[in-house]
Design a protein around this motif. Structure first.
Motif, PDB file in Angstrom:
ATOM      1  N   TRP A 287       0.828  -1.209   0.000  1.00  0.00           N
ATOM      2  CA  TRP A 287       0.000   0.000   0.000  1.00  0.00           C
ATOM      3  C   TRP A 287       0.862   1.259   0.000  1.00  0.00           C
ATOM      4  CZ3 TRP A 287      -1.868   2.657   4.897  1.00  0.00           C
ATOM      5  CH2 TRP A 287      -2.721   3.719   4.595  1.00  0.00           C
ATOM      6  N   ARG A 288       1.951   1.238   0.791  1.00  0.00           N
ATOM      7  CA  ARG A 288       2.870   2.355   0.897  1.00  0.00           C
ATOM      8  C   ARG A 288       4.280   1.882   0.534  1.00  0.00           C
ATOM      9  NH1 ARG A 288       0.205   7.203   1.110  1.00  0.00           N
ATOM     10  NH2 ARG A 288      -1.486   7.176   2.656  1.00  0.00           N
ATOM     11  N   PRO A 289       4.669   1.980  -0.740  1.00  0.00           N
ATOM     12  CA  PRO A 289       5.986   1.481  -1.158  1.00  0.00           C
ATOM     13  C   PRO A 289       7.150   2.088  -0.371  1.00  0.00           C
ATOM     14  CG  PRO A 289       4.621   1.960  -3.067  1.00  0.00           C
ATOM     15  CD  PRO A 289       3.885   2.480  -1.874  1.00  0.00           C
ATOM     16  N   GLY A 290       7.009   3.353   0.021  1.00  0.00           N
ATOM     17  CA  GLY A 290       8.083   3.978   0.794  1.00  0.00           C
ATOM     18  C   GLY A 290       8.342   3.255   2.105  1.00  0.00           C
ATOM     19  N   PHE A 291       7.276   2.738   2.716  1.00  0.00           N
ATOM     20  CA  PHE A 291       7.410   1.968   3.949  1.00  0.00           C
ATOM     21  C   PHE A 291       8.185   0.685   3.687  1.00  0.00           C
ATOM     22  CE2 PHE A 291       5.825  -1.370   6.761  1.00  0.00           C
ATOM     23  CZ  PHE A 291       6.031  -0.808   8.009  1.00  0.00           C
TER      24      PHE A 291
END
Length: 301
Positions: free
Chosen positions: A67-71
């Motif tokens: 959902w959050r690639p940066g995470f």
């Protein structure tokens, strides 16, 4: 088949319960002055319950990362950073091994003494055979603690019959499947074996994988520490339990690296070729020709 799905679903739900119970009741497993806390660590460390706690955590973090690639990139950098840090520190064991071997040769062949004493405020004296056998520990540290570091650096031996000649997306799928099918099951198998192998050489009565929690709790009253200090020779190395600790650490490092490989494969497949080796922290050799050769052998070129 239905029973199997029901069992898995039940274990997944219990995994969340067990996770929060352990967090909210740390005294039940961290208070090692209580023998029952020790046996809980012994039991749960190699149990189905612990597996599903880890499984739930990894799946949940993976879903958040999708959902959050940066995470997820943060997770990759953290796991690869741990592998690099542990490996770079453990690599100094190679230098210590060489220096210790030089001292042993000088002491045995030139000074002809049977003991070596090191003193830094407090003196430590052991027989030469103890120091000689101890060299195996340094070698084990290099193999075990540098395994993930070597993977991150692309230093493992590769036989690219298919991998180098397939498309970018296929390579990422191979990495993903390899992490799921080979690295994770292998690390779990080693952990399960190594965990009880370690504790059988630390406490008595010796635990086993077949013991239930109730049975271990019943024996908690007679539990005592019995750390293995017996060497292969009368004056030989006496800390062989450290090899069992390293075996557990090996399984943990390989498992963590498998998660990093899977997450990196997902992200690089999702973001395209321009993201290949993104945030990858590899050592610089300093020689352009050697660095290019290293890239070729590691599959990065």
């Amino acid at each position: 088949m239905l029973d199997a799905f029901v069992w898995v679903f039940r274990q997944v739900m219990l995994g969340f319960y067990n996770f929060f119970y352990a967090i909210l009741n740390p005294g039940d497993w961290l208070n090692w002055s209580d023998p029952e806390a020790i046996v809980r660590v012994v039991y749960y460390g190699g149990s189905v319950e612990f597996f599903f706690v880890v499984f739930n955590t990894v799946v949940l973090l993976t879903l958040i990362g999708i959902w959050r690639p940066g995470f997820m990139w943060g997770g990759v950098r953290t796991l690869e950073g741990v592998a690099n840090w542990v490996g770079r520190v453990a690599a100094w064991a190679g230098l210590l091994m060489v220096l210790q071997q030089i001292v042993i040769v000088f002491v045995q062949r030139i000074f002809a003494v049977s003991q070596i004493t090191f003193a830094f405020g407090t003196s430590v004296t052991f027989d030469v055979s103890w120091w000689s056998e101890g060299l195996k520990l340094y070698n084990a540290m290099l193999v075990v603690l540098c395994v993930s570091y070597t993977y991150v650096q692309g230093g493992h031996v590769r036989v690219d019959i298919l991998y180098a000649n397939v498309s970018y997306r296929t390579r990422k799928i191979i990495d993903l499947v390899g992490g799921l099918i080979f690295m994770i099951p292998m690390s779990l198998l080693i952990w399960h074996y190594a965990w009880y192998f370690l504790w059988r050489h630390l406490v008595v009565p010796a635990p086993s994988a077949g013991d239930t929690l109730d049975r271990l709790l019943q024996r908690a009253q007679i539990l005592r520490w019995n750390v293995e200090t017996t060497g292969f020779a009368p004056q030989g190395f006496s800390a062989y339990f450290l090899f069992k600790v390293l075996l557990v650490l090996f399984a943990a490092l390989v498992f963590m690296q498998a998660i990093a490989v899977i997450w990196r494969a997902i992200l690089e497949m999702r973001e395209g070729e321009e993201s290949e080796n993104k945030h990858l922290d590899r050592d610089r050799i300093g020689d352009p020709a050697e660095e290019q050769q290293h890239k070729i052998h590691s599959g990065a070129a």
